[in-house]
Design a protein around this motif. Structure first.
Motif, PDB file in Angstrom:
ATOM      1  N   GLU B   7     -11.498  11.169   0.491  1.00 31.97           N
ATOM      2  CA  GLU B   7     -10.683  10.319  -0.143  1.00 31.97           C
ATOM      3  C   GLU B   7      -9.375  10.382   0.596  1.00 31.97           C
ATOM      4  OE1 GLU B   7      -9.763  11.556  -4.525  1.00 31.97           O
ATOM      5  OE2 GLU B   7     -10.770  13.388  -3.649  1.00 31.97           O
ATOM      6  N   ILE B   8      -8.804   9.191   0.851  1.00 34.95           N
ATOM      7  CA  ILE B   8      -7.776   8.652   1.525  1.00 34.95           C
ATOM      8  C   ILE B   8      -6.888   8.283   0.677  1.00 34.95           C
ATOM      9  CG2 ILE B   8      -6.553   7.565   3.320  1.00 34.95           C
ATOM     10  CD1 ILE B   8      -9.351   7.149   4.687  1.00 34.95           C
ATOM     11  N   ASP B   9      -5.678   8.872   0.346  1.00 32.70           N
ATOM     12  CA  ASP B   9      -4.686   8.550  -0.673  1.00 32.70           C
ATOM     13  C   ASP B   9      -3.435   8.378  -0.082  1.00 32.70           C
ATOM     14  OD1 ASP B   9      -3.548   8.437  -3.260  1.00 32.70           O
ATOM     15  OD2 ASP B   9      -3.129  10.636  -3.333  1.00 32.70           O
ATOM     16  N   ASP B  10      -3.051   6.916  -0.263  1.00 29.40           N
ATOM     17  CA  ASP B  10      -1.541   6.432   0.189  1.00 29.40           C
ATOM     18  C   ASP B  10      -1.365   6.886   1.549  1.00 29.40           C
ATOM     19  OD1 ASP B  10       0.471   4.881  -0.373  1.00 29.40           O
ATOM     20  OD2 ASP B  10       1.772   6.603  -1.148  1.00 29.40           O
ATOM     21  N   LEU B  11      -2.028   6.628   2.471  1.00 27.55           N
ATOM     22  CA  LEU B  11      -1.812   7.228   3.988  1.00 27.55           C
ATOM     23  C   LEU B  11      -0.885   6.276   4.653  1.00 27.55           C
ATOM     24  CD1 LEU B  11      -2.889   9.322   6.105  1.00 27.55           C
ATOM     25  CD2 LEU B  11      -4.420   7.187   6.795  1.00 27.55           C
ATOM     26  N   ARG B  12      -0.127   6.967   5.168  1.00 26.88           N
ATOM     27  CA  ARG B  12       0.996   6.187   6.042  1.00 26.88           C
ATOM     28  C   ARG B  12       1.081   6.511   7.516  1.00 26.88           C
ATOM     29  NH1 ARG B  12       4.160   3.218   3.095  1.00 26.88           N
ATOM     30  NH2 ARG B  12       3.880   3.322   0.692  1.00 26.88           N
ATOM     31  N   VAL B  13       1.034   5.991   8.438  1.00 22.23           N
ATOM     32  CA  VAL B  13       1.092   6.498   9.655  1.00 22.23           C
ATOM     33  C   VAL B  13       2.229   5.448  10.710  1.00 22.23           C
ATOM     34  CG1 VAL B  13      -0.074   6.665  12.038  1.00 22.23           C
ATOM     35  CG2 VAL B  13      -1.228   7.004  10.139  1.00 22.23           C
ATOM     36  N   ASP B  14       3.394   6.322  10.957  1.00 21.95           N
ATOM     37  CA  ASP B  14       4.387   5.566  11.616  1.00 21.95           C
ATOM     38  C   ASP B  14       4.286   5.894  13.229  1.00 21.95           C
ATOM     39  OD1 ASP B  14       5.048   4.851   9.306  1.00 21.95           O
ATOM     40  OD2 ASP B  14       7.005   6.072   9.215  1.00 21.95           O
ATOM     41  N   PHE B  15       5.012   5.068  13.945  1.00 19.47           N
ATOM     42  CA  PHE B  15       4.998   5.310  15.204  1.00 19.47           C
ATOM     43  C   PHE B  15       6.552   5.229  15.667  1.00 19.47           C
ATOM     44  CE2 PHE B  15       0.604   4.480  15.253  1.00 19.47           C
ATOM     45  CZ  PHE B  15       0.059   5.434  16.288  1.00 19.47           C
ATOM     46  N   ASP B  16       7.013   6.199  16.336  1.00 17.38           N
ATOM     47  CA  ASP B  16       8.431   6.070  16.599  1.00 17.38           C
ATOM     48  C   ASP B  16       8.315   5.709  18.137  1.00 17.38           C
ATOM     49  OD1 ASP B  16       9.990   7.265  14.436  1.00 17.38           O
ATOM     50  OD2 ASP B  16       8.872   9.212  14.966  1.00 17.38           O
ATOM     51  N   THR B  17       8.865   4.360  18.292  1.00 16.63           N
ATOM     52  CA  THR B  17       8.611   3.741  19.409  1.00 16.63           C
ATOM     53  C   THR B  17      10.310   3.446  20.182  1.00 16.63           C
ATOM     54  OG1 THR B  17       8.820   1.420  19.010  1.00 16.63           O
ATOM     55  CG2 THR B  17       6.536   2.378  18.917  1.00 16.63           C
ATOM     56  N   ARG B  18      10.538   3.231  21.183  1.00 19.27           N
ATOM     57  CA  ARG B  18      11.976   3.197  21.691  1.00 19.27           C
ATOM     58  C   ARG B  18      12.493   1.756  21.030  1.00 19.27           C
ATOM     59  NH1 ARG B  18      14.072   3.336  26.678  1.00 19.27           N
ATOM     60  NH2 ARG B  18      12.422   1.833  27.576  1.00 19.27           N
ATOM     61  N   ALA B  19      11.492   0.767  20.762  1.00 19.24           N
ATOM     62  CA  ALA B  19      12.022  -0.452  20.381  1.00 19.24           C
ATOM     63  C   ALA B  19      12.238  -0.365  18.807  1.00 19.24           C
ATOM     64  CB  ALA B  19      10.877  -1.567  20.552  1.00 19.24           C
ATOM     65  N   GLY B  20      11.871   0.772  18.251  1.00 17.61           N
ATOM     66  CA  GLY B  20      12.148   0.927  16.883  1.00 17.61           C
ATOM     67  C   GLY B  20      10.883   1.742  16.084  1.00 17.61           C
ATOM     68  N   LEU B  21      10.986   1.690  14.625  1.00 12.63           N
ATOM     69  CA  LEU B  21       9.864   2.379  13.846  1.00 12.63           C
ATOM     70  C   LEU B  21       8.774   1.432  13.759  1.00 12.63           C
ATOM     71  CD1 LEU B  21       9.039   4.860  12.539  1.00 12.63           C
ATOM     72  CD2 LEU B  21       9.824   3.962  10.377  1.00 12.63           C
ATOM     73  N   VAL B  22       7.571   1.397  13.963  1.00 12.43           N
ATOM     74  CA  VAL B  22       6.290   0.748  13.936  1.00 12.43           C
ATOM     75  C   VAL B  22       5.558   1.605  12.878  1.00 12.43           C
ATOM     76  CG1 VAL B  22       4.509  -0.281  14.650  1.00 12.43           C
ATOM     77  CG2 VAL B  22       6.423  -0.099  16.027  1.00 12.43           C
ATOM     78  N   GLN B  23       5.305   0.653  11.798  1.00 13.58           N
ATOM     79  CA  GLN B  23       4.548   1.287  10.637  1.00 13.58           C
ATOM     80  C   GLN B  23       3.048   0.614  10.917  1.00 13.58           C
ATOM     81  OE1 GLN B  23       7.102  -0.120   7.244  1.00 13.58           O
ATOM     82  NE2 GLN B  23       7.971   1.924   7.144  1.00 13.58           N
ATOM     83  N   ALA B  24       2.194   1.554  11.126  1.00 15.98           N
ATOM     84  CA  ALA B  24       0.698   1.030  11.752  1.00 15.98           C
ATOM     85  C   ALA B  24       0.041   1.110  10.468  1.00 15.98           C
ATOM     86  CB  ALA B  24       0.481   2.046  12.825  1.00 15.98           C
ATOM     87  N   VAL B  25       0.165   2.138   9.598  1.00 13.58           N
ATOM     88  CA  VAL B  25      -0.664   2.123   8.498  1.00 13.58           C
ATOM     89  C   VAL B  25       0.344   2.451   7.296  1.00 13.58           C
ATOM     90  CG1 VAL B  25      -2.541   3.566   7.103  1.00 13.58           C
ATOM     91  CG2 VAL B  25      -2.756   3.019   9.677  1.00 13.58           C
ATOM     92  N   ARG B  26       0.359   1.570   6.310  1.00 12.01           N
ATOM     93  CA  ARG B  26       1.244   1.433   5.196  1.00 12.01           C
ATOM     94  C   ARG B  26       0.629   1.631   3.694  1.00 12.01           C
ATOM     95  NH1 ARG B  26       4.232  -3.641   5.139  1.00 12.01           N
ATOM     96  NH2 ARG B  26       2.529  -4.723   5.472  1.00 12.01           N
TER      97      ARG B  26
END
Lengths: 308, 329
Positions: B7-26
Motif C-alpha cells: 500500500e502506498i499512501d499519499d507518498l510525497r518525495v521532495d528534492f532540495d536543490t540549489r535552485a529550489g524545492l522540487v516536488q517530484a512525487v506529490r
C-alpha cells in the motif's frame, strides 16, 4: 533567497562557504598564516636570528620561569621562538606551495600527454616515471645540492624533480579511463580539437583527485624540506623554516618541549586548515556533490527548526 | 480482493536543490494485490522511478520522503514511524531490476559468483548446492548452457542476456514483489518481447506481484492487469488495462493512447501532445495537465481529486470527455 543568487556570484559563494563552518575557519586560518608570512618584518617582535646566550631555553610565558619578553620562549641559542615561527612561515609556505605547484604542473602535463596519446608515447613516458621512482630521491637531492649549492631555490627545484611522478601516475590513470567515456568520444566525433578535448572535457575531471593529492603532498614536502635542512643541505641559517626548527629542536625534546611543539603545531594548523577548505572546494567543483551538500544543509536546518 | 500486499499512501518525495524545492512525487496512493501486475506509466520526469525508489528505500540526498507512508503486508516500510530499516524485506521480499543491465553487474566477478552471493545471502546455500541453484535460476530465465555460462564474466553476455541474469538474481530470493524499472528500454524489440514473456511466465509460476514502470503503452497492454498513469508527480488515472484502453477518462491518458502508433492505421506523422510537463519547482495549482489540455475549463483551476469513473479512478473534472477530436478512435 534563491532568486538573488545569480546577481552576486561572489557573495553567494561566500554565503555558501559560511554554511560550512569548518571550511570557513580553515580559509580564515590560511589567510591569517599567509598574511603573517607576508607581514613578517612588521609582526615579528625580534630578528629571528638574534642570539642571546643569557636568556637561552626560556620557557613560554604561561610557564613559571617564562616572561612576556618571549611569548613562546627561546631556543638553545636564545632566539625568540615566536619570531622564528613567523619568519619560518615564509620559507615553509614558499617551499611547500611552489614545490607542490611545480611538481603538480610537471606531473599533470606528463600524465595528460601519456594518457591522451596512449601507445608508445604512454609507454616511454611511464617508463621514465618508473625509472625516476626507483631512483633514490635523497641521492639525487645530495647530487643536485652538491652541484648548485644549498639554498631555498635549489630545494624547491630538487623537491619538485623528485616528487612529480605521483601526479603523473594519478593523472594518467584518470585520463586513460575518462578517454573511454562516451562524452569524450562524442566530443572527438563532433570534431573538437585535441586541446579542447583535453582542457574542457578531461581536465575538469582531475580537479578533485589532484586537490586531494596536492594536500597530502604538501605535508610530505614540508617534512622532506625539514629532513634535507636537518642534514644541512636545505635552508641555511640564519634563514629558518618550521621543518628546520622541528628538526633542530629534537635534541632538546625532554628539556625544552616548546622548541618542537610550536613549529609542529604551525604545520598541523596549516595542513588541517588547507584540508578543511580544500574539502569544501572539492565539493563545490562537483555539481552533483554540491547539490547533495545543499540538500543536507537544508535538511539540517529543518531538523534544527523542528526541535527548537 | 484479499488484503493488499503493498500500500502506498499519499507518498510525497521532495528534492532540495540549489535552485529550489522540487516536488517530484506529490501525494501518490496505490495498492497492489498478490499476483497482480501493475503498470506505472507516464513520460520522463513524471515521478514513476522516484516512486519505485521510495518503495525500495532508495531515496537518498538530495531527495527525501516528505510525507505519506508505504506499507508492506500492513507493516510500515517507508515514512514516519519506521525506526529500523527493514532490510529483510528489501532485497528478499521486494526486489528490483533496473533499466540498464550493462552497468548493473560487477565486471570483475563471474556471473556464477554474483548469483551465488544472492543465493548464499537469502537461501543460505554454499558450494555445490549454491551452484546447482544458480544454474537452475539461469535455466529458469531462459539462458541455455547454464552450467557453462556460470563461469563467464558479464562482458561475455549480450544486453538481453545480462537483463536475464539480473532477473535471475532478482528472483533468487523468491520475492513476492518485483519492481521492474523500464527493464527493456535498453534492449532491442525482439529481446524486449522475450524478456516480457519471461516476466509473465515467472509471474504465473511463482505467483509474483510485479510493478512495471514503463513509458511504452504496448508493454502495459500486453502484460499488466492494472495501470496507473502518472503526470507531474501525481497519479491522474488508475484502472484495469481493458477499461483504460477502451475508455480512457483523463485527457492525458487519451493523449498518450492517441500518440501511440498503430499497426492498423496508416498515418504520415506520429501525433503528440503539444507542450511540455510543468516544472515541479512551482507545481501548478489545480490540474497539472491544464495548460496542455484541449478540454480545459475554469473548473480545472480547482484542486483535482481521484474520483470514481466508469473506467476506474480519474483525477480530472472533465473526465470522460473526448478531449481530442480523435478521428481514428
Amino acid at each position: 533567497m534563491t532568486q538573488a543568487r545569480p546577481h552576486r556570484p561572489l557573495r553567494a559563494l561566500l554565503a555558501e562557504l559560511w554554511q560550512d563552518k569548518p571550511a570557513a575557519l580553515g580559509l580564515a586560518v590560511i589567510l591569517a598564516i599567509v598574511a603573517m608570512a607576508i607581514l613578517a618584518p612588521l609582526v615579528a617582535p625580534y630578528d629571528p636570528a638574534d642570539q642571546s646566550i643569557l636568556s637561552r631555553l626560556t620557557p613560554p610565558v604561561w610557564n613559571d620561569r617564562g616572561s612576556w619578553e618571549h611569548i613562546l620562549g627561546t631556543d638553545n641559542l636564545g632566539r625568540d621562538v615566536f619570531s622564528r615561527l613567523i619568519w619560518g612561515a615564509r620559507t615553509t609556505l614558499t617551499i611547500g606551495g611552489l614545490t607542490c605547484l611545480i611538481a603538480a604542473g610537471i606531473g599533470t602535463v606528463v600524465g595528460l600527454w601519456a594518457g591522451f596519446m596512449g601507445g608508445r608515447t604512454d609507454s616511454v613516458l611511464m617508463r621514465l616515471v618508473d625509472i625516476q621512482v626507483s631512483f633514490p630521491g635523497i641521492l639525487l637531492i645530495l647530487l643536485v645540492v652538491g652541484v648548485l649549492g644549498p639554498g631555498m631555490w635549489t630545494l624547491i627545484i630538487v623537491l619538485s624533480v623528485t616528487n612529480w611522478m605521483v601526479y603523473a601516475r594519478l593523472v594518467r590513470s584518470v585520463v586513460s579511463s575518462t578517454r573511454q567515456t562516451p562524452y569524450v568520444e562524442a566530443a572527438e566525433v563532433i570534431g573538437c580539437r585535441p586541446s579542447r578535448v583535453i582542457f574542457v572535457h578531461i581536465l575538469p575531471n582531475l580537479v578533485s583527485p589532484l586537490l586531494t593529492l596536492l594536500i597530502l603532498e604538501f605535508t610530505n614536502i614540508v617534512l622532506a624540506e625539514a629532513a634535507v635542512s636537518f642534514l644541512g643541505f636545505g635552508v641555511q641559517p640564519p634563514d629558518t623554516s618550521w621543518g628546520l626548527d622541528v628538526a633542530s629542536g629534537r635534541d632538546y625534546l625532554f628539556i625544552a618541549w616548546w622548541l618542537v611543539t610550536f613549529p609542529g603545531l604551525a604545520i598541523v594548523a596549516t595542513v588541517l586548515s588547507i584540508n578543511l577548505f580544500a574539502n569544501w572546494l572539492r565539493v563545490t567543483t562537483d555539481p552533483e556533490e554540491r547539490e547533495k551538500r545543499h540538500a543536507r544543509t537544508v535538511a539540517a536546518r529543518r531538523r534544527r527548526r523542528g526541535t527548537a | 480482493m484479499n488484503d493488499p500486499l503493498l500500500e502506498i499512501d499519499d507518498l510525497r518525495v521532495d528534492f532540495d536543490t540549489r535552485a529550489g524545492l522540487v516536488q517530484a512525487v506529490r501525494g501518490v496512493s496505490l495498492t497492489l494485490g498478490r499476483g497482480e501486475t501493475l503498470g506505472l506509466v507516464g513520460e520522463s520526469g513524471s515521478g514513476k522511478s522516484v516512486t519505485a525508489q521510495a518503495v525500495m528505500g532508495l531515496i537518498d540526498v538530495p531527495g527525501r520522503i516528505a510525507g505519506g507512508a508505504v506499507r508492506w503486508n500492513g507493516m510500515p516500510l517507508v515514512g514516519e514511524g519506521v525506526r529500523r530499516r527493514p532490510r529483510r524485506i528489501w532485497g528478499r521480499e521486494i526486489t528490483m531490476i533496473f533499466q540498464n543491465p550493462m552497468t548493473s553487474l560487477n565486471p570483475l566477478m563471474t556471473v556464477g559468483a554474483q548469483l551465488g552471493e544472492v543465493i548464499h545471502l537469502y537461501l543460505g546455500l554454499r558450494g555445490a548446492a549454491a551452484r546447482t541453484r544458480a544454474a537452475e535460476l539461469l535455466d529458469a530465465v531462459g539462458i541455455s548452457g547454464a552450467s557453462r555460462r556460470l563461469d563467464q564474466y558479464p562482458h561475455e553476455f549480450s544486453g538481453g542476456m545480462r537483463q536475464r541474469v539480473m532477473i535471475a538474481m532478482a528472483i533468487a530470493s523468491e520475492p513476492r514483489l518485483l519492481i521492474a524499472d523500464e527493464p527493456t528500454t535498453a534492449l532491442d524489440v525482439t529481446i524486449q518481447a522475450q524478456i516480457l514473456e519471461l516476466l509473465a511466465g515467472l509471474q504465473e509460476k511463482l505467483g509474483l506481484s510485479i510493478i512495471l514502470i514503463t513509458h511504452d503503452l504496448g508493454i502495459v497492454a500486453g502484460l499488466c492487469h492494472r495501470v496507473a498513469v502518472m503526470y507531474a508527480g501525481q497519479i491522474v488515472e488508475t484502472g484495469t488495462v481493458d477499461d483504460i484502453f477502451a475508455r480512457p477518462g483523463h485527457p492525458y491518458t487519451q493523449g498518450l493512447i492517441r500518440s501511440t502508433p498503430r499497426l492498423d492505421a496508416v498515418e504520415d506523422r506520429l501525433v503528440s501532445i503539444d507542450g511540455t510537463p510543468p516544472g515541479l519547482r512551482t507545481p501548478p495549482e489545480g490540474c497539472a495537465f491544464r495548460p496542455r489540455c484541449p478540454a480545459a475549463q475554469a473548473a480545472c483551476h480547482a484542486p483535482q481529486r481521484l474520483a470514481s469513473h466508469g473506467a476506474g479512478h480519474v483525477a480530472c473534472c472533465r473526465a470522460g470527455v473526448d478531449a481530442w477530436d480523435v478521428g481514428a478512435a
